[in-house]
Design a protein around this motif. Structure first.
Motif, PDB file in Angstrom:
ATOM      1  N   VAL A 145       0.875  -1.182   0.000  1.00 21.67           N
ATOM      2  CA  VAL A 145       0.000   0.000   0.000  1.00 21.67           C
ATOM      3  C   VAL A 145       0.907   1.225   0.000  1.00 21.67           C
ATOM      4  O   VAL A 145       1.971   1.218   0.637  1.00 21.67           O
ATOM      5  N   PRO A 157      -3.385   0.128  -3.989  1.00 23.15           N
ATOM      6  CA  PRO A 157      -4.180   1.100  -3.243  1.00 23.15           C
ATOM      7  C   PRO A 157      -3.292   2.245  -2.745  1.00 23.15           C
ATOM      8  O   PRO A 157      -2.175   2.005  -2.273  1.00 23.15           O
ATOM      9  N   THR A 306      -6.272  -1.830   4.561  1.00 20.55           N
ATOM     10  CA  THR A 306      -6.177  -2.096   3.127  1.00 20.55           C
ATOM     11  C   THR A 306      -5.106  -3.145   2.836  1.00 20.55           C
ATOM     12  O   THR A 306      -5.314  -4.054   2.031  1.00 20.55           O
ATOM     13  N   ALA A 316      -7.958  -4.739  -2.164  1.00 15.11           N
ATOM     14  CA  ALA A 316      -8.705  -3.483  -2.148  1.00 15.11           C
ATOM     15  C   ALA A 316      -8.708  -2.928  -3.570  1.00 15.11           C
ATOM     16  O   ALA A 316      -7.866  -3.307  -4.387  1.00 15.11           O
TER      17      ALA A 316
END
Length: 339
Positions: A145, A157, A306, A316
């Motif tokens: 992430v 994400p 996430t 996600a």
């Protein structure tokens, strides 16, 4: 020990006898009650007995650019706590000038078999960087992430504060105080958060003061995200006649206050200063700093949630989650010069 039992019992809302049963591994305690007692131990800073410690569900890497800016330790703390609560062990890897690069830190974490990686203000925020490195990481099957920055080239994400909205908040506040000479002290142009702040600043200056983008451009000064960088940028902006300065970090804002004082000016009587981040302890500066608060807790928790969705096999959406910042008015801003 009795005092400790009483503390834990009060925190968990149960009897001391129940706490004792949990700590000694005795049966007859509901799972939810047991979790409450263990959570109380964690909150009060007591170590769990070895047999009650949760086995690590795996390592998760957290890569930050540096720890001198207080916003990065603040984010690391939220992310670390969130991972620990979910049974993961956070591994903090920090870049330092002349030390390990982001790529070297990533390779080190991957070699140690991390379950995933959270990048904070990394190369994904640099428009001149090669984004292929992230696709290679995805090809290796490592979930990740990206916080503070965005690239349409990376399928992952992203978690960001709304930099454009932040500038609207700052400019609107200063314009409402009567300032028309509002400057922006910001980092190097190649970074996505910088470009977004500039967009927001230009739009707000046009909206609030009727300024053209070209006129607003004259009031933007690029520098480094440091106290010295803020001081240099603010000195240049004050020379251009600015009576208010919006800074891209609290560290830069402290530099701006120093620049004003070196020029014999008072903050906020002669020059108003707005920071960005609302770093820990920034409310206690002299004067207390008006700043745009990054939603650190919400962003950190979202990054953890996430990533763990990705780790758990339910990726996600590959999009950007944008969090609204908040204006915190303190003592470094005041009415503009009387015309």
């Amino acid at each position: 020990m009795t005092a400790r039992l009483a503390d834990i019992a009060a925190q968990a809302g149960v009897s001391e006898a129940t706490v004792s049963r949990v700590l000694n591994g005795k049966p007859g305690v509901a799972a939810a009650t047991r979790e409450s007692v263990l959570a109380a131990l964690d909150v009060l800073g007591y170590e769990r007995p070895v047999r009650l410690r949760r086995r690590s569900a795996g390592l998760v890497g957290l890569i930050t650019p540096e720890l001198e800016n207080p916003i990065f330790p603040a984010l690391a703390q939220v992310i670390g706590q969130g991972l620990t609560r979910q049974g993961y062990t956070p591994v903090l890897a920090t870049q330092t000038p002349g030390g390990s690069t982001e790529d070297e830190l990533t390779e080190m974490l991957v070699d140690r078999g991390v379950s995933g990686i959270i990048f904070v203000s990394g190369l994904h925020a640099d428009t001149t960087a090669d984004m292929q490195r992230y696709e290679q990481l995805r090809a290796q099957g490592v979930p990740f992430v990206l916080v503070n920055g965005f690239s349409p080239k990376v399928q992952a994400p992203f978690i960001s504060p709304d930099d454009r909205a932040a500038m609207r908040l700052a400019v609107t506040h200063l314009a409402s105080l009567g300032h028309t000479g509002i400057g922006l002290a910001v980092g190097p142009k190649r970074f996505v958060p910088v470009l977004r702040k500039i967009e927001g600043f230009r739009a707000a200056m046009q909206e609030r003061l009727g300024m053209t983008p070209e006129e607003a451009e004259e009031l933007i000064q690029h520098s480094l995200y440091t106290l010295e960088g803020g001081q240099a940028a603010a000195s240049a902006l004050i020379e251009r006649g600015c009576t208010a300065i919006v800074c891209a970090s609290d560290m830069m804002a402290l530099g701006a206050i120093r620049a004003a004082r070196r020029l014999g000016l008072d903050v906020p009587r002669d020059v108003s200063v707005v920071g960005f981040d609302d770093s820990p302890l920034i409310a206690f500066t002299d004067p207390p700093l008006t700043t745009i608060r990054q939603p650190v807790t919400a962003m950190g928790q979202a990054a953890v949630r996430t990533l763990l969705e990705e780790v758990g096999g339910t990726p996600a959406p590959h999009s950007e989650f944008v969090f609204m910042p908040e204006l915190v008015v303190r003592g470094s801003t005041a009415s503009g010069p009387r015309s």
